[in-house]
Design an enzyme around this catalytic site. Structure first.
Site, PDB file in Angstrom:
ATOM      1  N   GLY A   1      49.463   6.440  33.435  1.00  0.00           N
ATOM      2  CA  GLY A   1      49.811   5.023  33.459  1.00  0.00           C
ATOM      3  C   GLY A   1      50.819   4.622  34.515  1.00  0.00           C
ATOM      4  N   SER A   2      50.885   5.357  35.636  1.00  0.00           N
ATOM      5  CA  SER A   2      51.860   4.930  36.649  1.00  0.00           C
ATOM      6  C   SER A   2      51.430   3.619  37.305  1.00  0.00           C
ATOM      7  CB  SER A   2      52.070   6.033  37.699  1.00  0.00           C
ATOM      8  OG  SER A   2      50.953   6.160  38.529  1.00  0.00           O
ATOM      9  N   ASN A   3      50.132   3.423  37.482  1.00  0.00           N
ATOM     10  CA  ASN A   3      49.675   2.137  38.027  1.00  0.00           C
ATOM     11  C   ASN A   3      49.928   1.013  37.024  1.00  0.00           C
ATOM     12  OD1 ASN A   3      48.187   2.256  40.760  1.00  0.00           O
ATOM     13  ND2 ASN A   3      47.542   4.117  39.682  1.00  0.00           N
TER      14      ASN A   3
ATOM     15  N   MET B   1      39.000   6.118  32.439  1.00  0.00           N
ATOM     16  CA  MET B   1      37.967   7.083  32.786  1.00  0.00           C
ATOM     17  C   MET B   1      36.691   6.895  31.969  1.00  0.00           C
ATOM     18  SD  MET B   1      39.173   8.347  35.358  1.00  0.00           S
ATOM     19  CE  MET B   1      40.518   9.056  36.300  1.00  0.00           C
ATOM     20  N   ARG B   2      36.294   5.636  31.843  1.00  0.00           N
ATOM     21  CA  ARG B   2      35.017   5.337  31.192  1.00  0.00           C
ATOM     22  C   ARG B   2      34.283   4.321  32.055  1.00  0.00           C
ATOM     23  NH1 ARG B   2      34.804   6.311  25.652  1.00  0.00           N
ATOM     24  NH2 ARG B   2      33.138   4.800  25.507  1.00  0.00           N
ATOM     25  N   LEU B   3      32.974   4.418  32.078  1.00  0.00           N
ATOM     26  CA  LEU B   3      32.187   3.395  32.770  1.00  0.00           C
ATOM     27  C   LEU B   3      31.988   2.223  31.825  1.00  0.00           C
ATOM     28  CD1 LEU B   3      29.397   5.519  34.481  1.00  0.00           C
ATOM     29  CD2 LEU B   3      31.488   4.594  35.503  1.00  0.00           C
TER      30      LEU B   3
ATOM     31  N   ASN C   1      39.264  -2.560  39.776  1.00  0.00           N
ATOM     32  CA  ASN C   1      39.614  -1.151  39.610  1.00  0.00           C
ATOM     33  C   ASN C   1      40.314  -0.662  40.873  1.00  0.00           C
ATOM     34  OD1 ASN C   1      39.543   1.546  38.492  1.00  0.00           O
ATOM     35  ND2 ASN C   1      37.817   2.005  39.854  1.00  0.00           N
TER      36      ASN C   1
ATOM     37  N   HIS D   1      41.118   2.858  43.127  1.00  0.00           N
ATOM     38  CA  HIS D   1      40.589   4.214  43.268  1.00  0.00           C
ATOM     39  C   HIS D   1      41.219   4.891  44.480  1.00  0.00           C
ATOM     40  CE1 HIS D   1      37.844   7.498  42.681  1.00  0.00           C
ATOM     41  NE2 HIS D   1      37.684   7.515  43.986  1.00  0.00           N
TER      42      HIS D   1
HETATM   43  C1  GAR Z   1      44.972   6.823  39.774  1.00  0.00           C
HETATM   44  O1  GAR Z   1      45.126   7.616  40.924  1.00  0.00           O
HETATM   45  C2  GAR Z   1      43.701   6.018  39.844  1.00  0.00           C
HETATM   46  O2  GAR Z   1      43.424   5.543  41.124  1.00  0.00           O
HETATM   47  C3  GAR Z   1      42.687   7.027  39.410  1.00  0.00           C
HETATM   48  O3  GAR Z   1      43.304   7.641  38.308  1.00  0.00           O
HETATM   49  C4  GAR Z   1      44.706   7.696  38.551  1.00  0.00           C
HETATM   50  C5  GAR Z   1      45.457   7.191  37.347  1.00  0.00           C
HETATM   51  O4  GAR Z   1      46.829   7.409  37.504  1.00  0.00           O
HETATM   52  N1  GAR Z   1      41.451   6.416  39.066  1.00  0.00           N
HETATM   53  C6  GAR Z   1      40.259   6.974  39.319  1.00  0.00           C
HETATM   54  O5  GAR Z   1      40.132   8.072  39.821  1.00  0.00           O
HETATM   55  C7  GAR Z   1      39.064   6.117  38.943  1.00  0.00           C
HETATM   56  N2  GAR Z   1      37.857   6.765  39.335  1.00  0.00           N
HETATM   57  P1  GAR Z   1      47.894   6.626  36.622  1.00  0.00           P
HETATM   58  O6  GAR Z   1      47.468   6.843  35.171  1.00  0.00           O
HETATM   59  O7  GAR Z   1      49.203   7.267  36.929  1.00  0.00           O
HETATM   60  O8  GAR Z   1      47.834   5.178  37.013  1.00  0.00           O
END
Ligand code: GAR
Length: 201
Positions: free
Chosen positions: A12-14, A87-89, A110, A112
């Protein structure tokens, strides 16, 4: 206020960067955070920032799962869904239902960690590193039913520096993701989301 829901499965850093940024802006709020994983780090981050949070765990039936998520999005009159490591479609039916509430405009985004369409899916930073690429980057895009597909909104490049380790590069990746996502949030807050990138090309 413009009402945003963040869907996240992991650390959850984003999500944290978005919640903090939203708390500094008048016209947007993160109305809730939703995770499909019990105990996901993102839930504690939401708690610490006093943001409402829910867990909707995997159901045997995908439609049942998505219906529960949609019920929350409707109950809280969510304007935008931001995926942040979810991580779900999402099914076409889910997207059409949610976007239908917004006049059909696509309202799910989203982030990525690659220059899509390169390296979709999981472990994108590591896979690019192991391939010896000179640069990769971050892509923000509208969500369709594919994996990390859909019209792109923003892309930022991130060169791999000589001798840089995967760990160091990953740190820079996450910073760049947070910058890109919060910049997009500011545009949403200002009502400045350009309409042209929303058209499929
Ligand atoms: C992030 O790097 C995001 O871009 C990636 O998961 C990570 C979640 O980090 N998403 C994907 O790869 C989507 N296909 P976070 O939980 O620290 O935000």
């Amino acid at each position: 206020k413009i009402r945003i829901a963040i869907l996240a499965s992991g650390t959850g850093s984003n999500a944290e960067a978005l919640m903090k940024k939203a708390q500094s802006l008048n016209s947007v709020e993160v109305t809730f955070v939703l995770s499909d994983k019990v105990g996901a780090g993102v839930l504690e981050k939401a708690l610490n920032l006093s943001v409402r949070h829910f867990v909707v765990t995997k159901q045997s039936d995908r439609r049942e799962h998505e219906q529960r998520v949609l019920n929350l999005l409707r109950e809280y009159r969510i304007d935008w869904v931001f995926l942040a490591g979810y991580m779900r479609l999402l099914s076409l039916e889910f997207l059409q239902t949610f976007n239908g509430w917004h006049g059909g405009n696509s309202q799910v985004v989203n982030i990525h960690p690659s220059l899509l369409p390169a390296y979709p899916g999981v472990d994108s930073i590591r896979r690019a590193f192991e391939d010896g690429v000179e640069e990769s980057g971050v892509t923000l895009h509208l969500v369709d039913e594919g994996m990390d597909t859909g019209p792109q909104l923003m892309q930022s490049r991130l060169p791999l520096e000589a001798g840089e380790s995967l760990a160091d590069w990953s740190v820079r990746f996450h910073k760049l993701e947070h910058q890109t996502y919060t910049q997009f949030l500011e545009l949403v807050a200002l009502g400045q989301i350009p309409t042209s990138p929303f058209e499929e090309t």
